[in-house]
Design an enzyme around this catalytic site. Sequence first.
Site, PDB file in Angstrom:
ATOM      1  N   HIS A   1       0.798  -1.231   0.000  1.00  0.00           N
ATOM      2  CA  HIS A   1       0.000   0.000   0.000  1.00  0.00           C
ATOM      3  C   HIS A   1       0.837   1.292   0.000  1.00  0.00           C
ATOM      4  CE1 HIS A   1      -3.726  -2.196   1.008  1.00  0.00           C
ATOM      5  NE2 HIS A   1      -3.039  -2.840   1.932  1.00  0.00           N
TER       6      HIS A   1
HETATM    7  C1  BDR Z   1      -3.152   0.834   5.283  1.00  0.00           C
HETATM    8  O1  BDR Z   1      -3.275   0.155   6.522  1.00  0.00           O
HETATM    9  C2  BDR Z   1      -2.013  -0.183   7.021  1.00  0.00           C
HETATM   10  O2  BDR Z   1      -2.043  -1.446   7.613  1.00  0.00           O
HETATM   11  C3  BDR Z   1      -1.047  -0.072   5.876  1.00  0.00           C
HETATM   12  O3  BDR Z   1       0.231   0.315   6.333  1.00  0.00           O
HETATM   13  C4  BDR Z   1      -1.670   1.013   5.028  1.00  0.00           C
HETATM   14  O4  BDR Z   1      -1.274   2.296   5.467  1.00  0.00           O
HETATM   15  C5  BDR Z   1      -3.887   0.051   4.219  1.00  0.00           C
HETATM   16  O5  BDR Z   1      -5.248  -0.010   4.513  1.00  0.00           O
END
Ligand code: BDR
Length: 313
Positions: free
Chosen positions: A243
């Site tokens: 992400h």
């Molecule tokens: C987001 O949630 C976190 O667990 C990840 O780092 C990212 O920022 C994705 O939904």
Amino acid sequence: MKPRPIIIDTDPSPDDAVTFLVALASPAELEVLAVTTVAGNVPLPLTSKNALKALELAGRTETRVFAGASAPLMRRLVTAEHVHGRTGFDGYDLPDPVTPLAPGFAPEVIVDLVMCREPGEVTLCCLAPLTNIALALAKEPRLAGHLREIVLMGGSFSEGGNVTPAAEFNIYVDPEAAAKVLDCGAPITMIPLDCTHQALNTQARLDKLRAVGTPLTEAFYHLLKFNKMFDEQKYGWEGGPLHDPTVVAYLLAPHLFSGRKANIVVECASSLTLGMTVVDWWSVTERKPNVQLLRNIDAHGYFDLVIDRLSRL
Ligand code: BDR
Ligand code: CA
């Protein structure tokens, strides 16, 4: 051209750490003014510790880490140990950091670092619940007008949520903070799940990272593999979304992304859809576009970029 000054606000799990490491590996393009931590994936002491661990691994301890908010503005903290493990960094044992946190409260530091620069200089890269940013905006009403841009990973449009059917984690944890940020008037680019779910960290991509052969890439091979296992089981995909590095990838290579400006409002009232980012993609309301929403990514180009930059550390 002078490198673009950025502040990285983060709740390190491994994808967060990859993000600031890619930024640090890109000094010609980016100047990392600070890393600021917030409670999110795990409680604040652990997100701060993980940030320091990653910087020590990379030998980049001159980068200052400031801790910020330990809880959302108005709600109880929701964390994500089920994804990232108890430490937020499960999958590879890194030594406890010896570098201390820098003195100062992250929201205040953000204000100081932005306001001492010329207007339109500093970009905030937001990888976590937006509590620190909302607090900074509340402390200094001129902050939004002084920023170059806010680029954030969070929210979802047609992809649905990853923590509830409607909401993405970073927005869900502190919806009031997210609402304040989206409404602040600064130029905002949002990278939602629609985009990051196209960026799958497959075994082949992980193997490519490992083949770089440094202690850093070996550690992140294992850390990211731990995340990938959870995501593969959850989604039934071959690979887990990487992400947060999309934020820095967008600054380095915007041509890898496409999207458009739209109005986005965060749902803060409904218990069913709390934290949903309601996107007026077709301009069916009179609400003015407030966010550039990135909907597509060239995943091959993205992983090539991330692996290349990590190999420079
Ligand atoms: C987001 O949630 C976190 O667990 C990840 O780092 C990212 O920022 C994705 O939904
Ligand atoms: Ca994050």
